[in-house]
Design a protein around this motif. Sequence first.
Motif, PDB file in Angstrom:
ATOM      1  N   PRO A 185       0.849  -1.197   0.000  1.00  0.00           N
ATOM      2  CA  PRO A 185       0.000   0.000   0.000  1.00  0.00           C
ATOM      3  C   PRO A 185       0.888   1.251   0.000  1.00  0.00           C
ATOM      4  CG  PRO A 185      -0.640  -1.547   1.742  1.00  0.00           C
ATOM      5  CD  PRO A 185       0.676  -2.015   1.209  1.00  0.00           C
ATOM      6  N   PHE A 186       0.620   2.162  -0.924  1.00  0.00           N
ATOM      7  CA  PHE A 186       1.456   3.360  -1.011  1.00  0.00           C
ATOM      8  C   PHE A 186       0.666   4.497  -1.650  1.00  0.00           C
ATOM      9  CE2 PHE A 186       4.607   6.063  -3.235  1.00  0.00           C
ATOM     10  CZ  PHE A 186       5.294   6.505  -2.113  1.00  0.00           C
ATOM     11  N   ASP A 187       0.830   5.685  -1.100  1.00  0.00           N
ATOM     12  CA  ASP A 187       0.174   6.886  -1.614  1.00  0.00           C
ATOM     13  C   ASP A 187       1.090   7.564  -2.633  1.00  0.00           C
ATOM     14  OD1 ASP A 187      -1.114   9.252  -2.114  1.00  0.00           O
ATOM     15  OD2 ASP A 187      -1.085   9.984  -0.036  1.00  0.00           O
ATOM     16  N   LEU A 188       0.725   7.504  -3.900  1.00  0.00           N
ATOM     17  CA  LEU A 188       1.564   8.075  -4.961  1.00  0.00           C
ATOM     18  C   LEU A 188       1.719   9.585  -4.823  1.00  0.00           C
ATOM     19  CD1 LEU A 188       0.231   6.038  -8.021  1.00  0.00           C
ATOM     20  CD2 LEU A 188       2.443   5.765  -6.881  1.00  0.00           C
ATOM     21  N   ASN A 189       0.854  10.220  -4.068  1.00  0.00           N
ATOM     22  CA  ASN A 189       0.962  11.667  -3.872  1.00  0.00           C
ATOM     23  C   ASN A 189       2.185  12.055  -3.050  1.00  0.00           C
ATOM     24  OD1 ASN A 189      -1.422  12.394  -5.309  1.00  0.00           O
ATOM     25  ND2 ASN A 189      -2.664  11.720  -3.564  1.00  0.00           N
ATOM     26  N   LYS A 190       2.847  11.070  -2.451  1.00  0.00           N
ATOM     27  CA  LYS A 190       4.073  11.354  -1.696  1.00  0.00           C
ATOM     28  C   LYS A 190       5.276  11.565  -2.616  1.00  0.00           C
ATOM     29  CE  LYS A 190       2.755   8.927   2.538  1.00  0.00           C
ATOM     30  NZ  LYS A 190       3.101   7.846   3.496  1.00  0.00           N
ATOM     31  N   LEU A 191       5.101  11.309  -3.891  1.00  0.00           N
ATOM     32  CA  LEU A 191       6.205  11.435  -4.848  1.00  0.00           C
ATOM     33  C   LEU A 191       6.167  12.816  -5.494  1.00  0.00           C
ATOM     34  CD1 LEU A 191       5.889   7.938  -6.561  1.00  0.00           C
ATOM     35  CD2 LEU A 191       7.399   8.593  -4.666  1.00  0.00           C
ATOM     36  N   ARG A 192       7.263  13.549  -5.380  1.00  0.00           N
ATOM     37  CA  ARG A 192       7.347  14.871  -6.010  1.00  0.00           C
ATOM     38  C   ARG A 192       7.902  14.793  -7.421  1.00  0.00           C
ATOM     39  NH1 ARG A 192      10.473  18.830  -2.151  1.00  0.00           N
ATOM     40  NH2 ARG A 192      11.873  17.034  -2.043  1.00  0.00           N
ATOM     41  N   ASP A 193       8.703  13.766  -7.694  1.00  0.00           N
ATOM     42  CA  ASP A 193       9.267  13.575  -9.029  1.00  0.00           C
ATOM     43  C   ASP A 193       8.314  12.702  -9.846  1.00  0.00           C
ATOM     44  OD1 ASP A 193      10.687  13.055 -11.311  1.00  0.00           O
ATOM     45  OD2 ASP A 193      12.480  12.273 -10.296  1.00  0.00           O
ATOM     46  N   PRO A 194       7.677  13.236 -10.894  1.00  0.00           N
ATOM     47  CA  PRO A 194       6.726  12.442 -11.690  1.00  0.00           C
ATOM     48  C   PRO A 194       7.349  11.189 -12.281  1.00  0.00           C
ATOM     49  CG  PRO A 194       6.609  14.773 -12.281  1.00  0.00           C
ATOM     50  CD  PRO A 194       7.800  14.627 -11.386  1.00  0.00           C
ATOM     51  N   ALA A 195       8.666  11.217 -12.505  1.00  0.00           N
ATOM     52  CA  ALA A 195       9.336  10.053 -13.092  1.00  0.00           C
ATOM     53  C   ALA A 195       9.277   8.835 -12.169  1.00  0.00           C
ATOM     54  CB  ALA A 195      10.789  10.396 -13.416  1.00  0.00           C
ATOM     55  N   LEU A 196       9.034   9.067 -10.878  1.00  0.00           N
ATOM     56  CA  LEU A 196       8.978   7.960  -9.925  1.00  0.00           C
ATOM     57  C   LEU A 196       7.614   7.273  -9.883  1.00  0.00           C
ATOM     58  CD1 LEU A 196      10.950   9.386  -6.853  1.00  0.00           C
ATOM     59  CD2 LEU A 196      11.767   7.788  -8.594  1.00  0.00           C
TER      60      LEU A 196
ATOM     61  N   THR B 251      17.250  10.302  -9.045  1.00  0.00           N
ATOM     62  CA  THR B 251      16.217  11.304  -8.772  1.00  0.00           C
ATOM     63  C   THR B 251      16.599  12.225  -7.613  1.00  0.00           C
ATOM     64  OG1 THR B 251      13.908  11.656  -8.162  1.00  0.00           O
ATOM     65  CG2 THR B 251      14.970   9.721  -7.244  1.00  0.00           C
ATOM     66  N   PRO B 252      16.242  13.505  -7.691  1.00  0.00           N
ATOM     67  CA  PRO B 252      16.458  14.396  -6.550  1.00  0.00           C
ATOM     68  C   PRO B 252      15.429  14.199  -5.443  1.00  0.00           C
ATOM     69  CG  PRO B 252      15.422  15.610  -8.348  1.00  0.00           C
ATOM     70  CD  PRO B 252      15.741  14.240  -8.887  1.00  0.00           C
ATOM     71  N   ASP B 253      14.389  13.432  -5.713  1.00  0.00           N
ATOM     72  CA  ASP B 253      13.304  13.245  -4.747  1.00  0.00           C
ATOM     73  C   ASP B 253      13.677  12.152  -3.745  1.00  0.00           C
ATOM     74  OD1 ASP B 253      10.946  13.208  -3.368  1.00  0.00           O
ATOM     75  OD2 ASP B 253       9.719  12.474  -5.041  1.00  0.00           O
ATOM     76  N   ILE B 254      14.629  12.465  -2.880  1.00  0.00           N
ATOM     77  CA  ILE B 254      15.102  11.478  -1.910  1.00  0.00           C
ATOM     78  C   ILE B 254      13.991  11.096  -0.929  1.00  0.00           C
ATOM     79  CG2 ILE B 254      16.036  13.289  -0.410  1.00  0.00           C
ATOM     80  CD1 ILE B 254      17.486   9.750  -0.865  1.00  0.00           C
ATOM     81  N   LEU B 255      13.115  12.050  -0.602  1.00  0.00           N
ATOM     82  CA  LEU B 255      12.024  11.742   0.323  1.00  0.00           C
ATOM     83  C   LEU B 255      11.010  10.808  -0.320  1.00  0.00           C
ATOM     84  CD1 LEU B 255      11.421  15.188   2.062  1.00  0.00           C
ATOM     85  CD2 LEU B 255      12.726  13.219   2.893  1.00  0.00           C
ATOM     86  N   GLY B 256      10.814  10.944  -1.634  1.00  0.00           N
ATOM     87  CA  GLY B 256       9.932  10.026  -2.336  1.00  0.00           C
ATOM     88  C   GLY B 256      10.497   8.612  -2.349  1.00  0.00           C
ATOM     89  N   VAL B 257      11.791   8.503  -2.611  1.00  0.00           N
ATOM     90  CA  VAL B 257      12.449   7.195  -2.587  1.00  0.00           C
ATOM     91  C   VAL B 257      12.340   6.594  -1.191  1.00  0.00           C
ATOM     92  CG1 VAL B 257      14.650   5.993  -2.845  1.00  0.00           C
ATOM     93  CG2 VAL B 257      14.026   7.799  -4.465  1.00  0.00           C
ATOM     94  N   GLY B 258      12.596   7.435  -0.186  1.00  0.00           N
ATOM     95  CA  GLY B 258      12.514   6.956   1.189  1.00  0.00           C
ATOM     96  C   GLY B 258      11.116   6.519   1.570  1.00  0.00           C
ATOM     97  N   ALA B 259      10.112   7.257   1.115  1.00  0.00           N
ATOM     98  CA  ALA B 259       8.725   6.901   1.434  1.00  0.00           C
ATOM     99  C   ALA B 259       8.354   5.548   0.846  1.00  0.00           C
ATOM    100  CB  ALA B 259       7.783   7.988   0.930  1.00  0.00           C
ATOM    101  N   MET B 260       8.789   5.294  -0.391  1.00  0.00           N
ATOM    102  CA  MET B 260       8.505   3.988  -1.000  1.00  0.00           C
ATOM    103  C   MET B 260       9.227   2.871  -0.251  1.00  0.00           C
ATOM    104  SD  MET B 260       8.300   4.575  -5.139  1.00  0.00           S
ATOM    105  CE  MET B 260       9.869   5.446  -5.325  1.00  0.00           C
ATOM    106  N   ALA B 261      10.491   3.107   0.098  1.00  0.00           N
ATOM    107  CA  ALA B 261      11.254   2.087   0.827  1.00  0.00           C
ATOM    108  C   ALA B 261      10.656   1.841   2.201  1.00  0.00           C
ATOM    109  CB  ALA B 261      12.709   2.521   0.943  1.00  0.00           C
ATOM    110  N   ASP B 262      10.205   2.903   2.860  1.00  0.00           N
ATOM    111  CA  ASP B 262       9.587   2.764   4.175  1.00  0.00           C
ATOM    112  C   ASP B 262       8.298   1.953   4.067  1.00  0.00           C
ATOM    113  OD1 ASP B 262       9.444   3.413   7.018  1.00  0.00           O
ATOM    114  OD2 ASP B 262       7.756   4.704   6.474  1.00  0.00           O
TER     115      ASP B 262
END
Length: 399
Positions: A6-17, A41-52
């Motif tokens: 389960p993941f909220d795609l709105n947490k991603l700031r980089d559309p490429a992710l 990607t510069p969206d480190i928080l997006g990567v982290g959110a997916m990994a979390d």
Amino acid sequence: MPHTVPFDLNKLRDPALRPIGEKLIVGERLTVADGALLFATPDILGVGAMADAANRARHGDRVTFAANQHINPTNICVLRKTCVFCGYARLPKEEGAYRYSLEQVLAESDRADGTLTREFHIVGGLDMQTGLEYYQTMFRALKARHPQVHIKALTAVEIAHIARIEKKSREEVLLALREAGLDTLPGGGAETFSAAVREQIADKKLGGMDYIDVHRTAHQLGIRSNCTMLYGHVETIDDRMQHLNMLRELQDETGGFLAYIPLAYHPDDNELGKTLGRTGTSTTGFDDLRNLAVGRLFLDNFEHIKTHWIMVTTALSQIALHFGVNDIEGTVVREKIYHAVGASTPQGLTLPQLLTLIRGAGKQPAERDSFYRVIREFADDDTGEGISAPADALVSAEA
């Protein structure tokens, strides 16, 4: 294999992710190109959110650790002149060279008495005088003296070295060591598998495919192992992804890896650091967190991703518990190899310190054994006092 997450795609700031997030949600395996994008990607928080999210789907808020003790029996190494990222190795007659006698190994091991220590982590140099008999004698003596302690010992590089000097197959060496008391293998010595990278940082060291072969052989014999990647030196994103893909493929084949542990390169007191003109910390906090997060997302067939606080600091390891990490390096007691190349972290942590670190991230600490089976969990009011590592677990770098 991949889990649906389960993941909220709105947490991603980089559309490429977004395509990667969509794969995560439906349980589709990431490609090498996906992994490269996660690194870029510069969206480190997006990567982290997916990994979390991927980590929580497997482990919830539980973070495990092992009460372990490092023993480094020798720093004498035949690769002293060619493994240029290392500051630990010495030639036999070089100042600072040492080789433990059995009595010295046992004296070091006795720090485990009266403590929580359940694992000896034993690695060292490629010493021509520490062959099969040296380690067989050591392991038998350790098992006789501390029968409750698991022996995680000898990297793939050391196994291949022993096989070479003994003129035996790697399988024969592993079988003999298992009979003497070896339980599992650590993951060190992998560095980065790329031949071009190894030529620059670890010329003449065991190649990537040979590293994989040693671990494959161990897995076929029922010996579980761990794996690593050294990052932050001269490798590229493509090199990292080649390395991770090789690990994933072997795990698909054998299922024998217990955990993946990315290791940050330290540039002090080694020739590579001088060549690159770097001192202090070579990696950034972003890169440290990104390597852990990508490991969680790309290595979908690994249950456990571990942060090594000795290499990246306790503070960053605490943050990493929200970047896909479910395991943290344990009590350790007197680590030498990474401190020889500039690590400024403590050489050990007490149990109360580990519990405080994990709880400070909003996680639930649990002690595990070397096979990642939970031994016990800690109530919120359990401080660990009275059952912590000895006072000299926090020793100075002179050791």
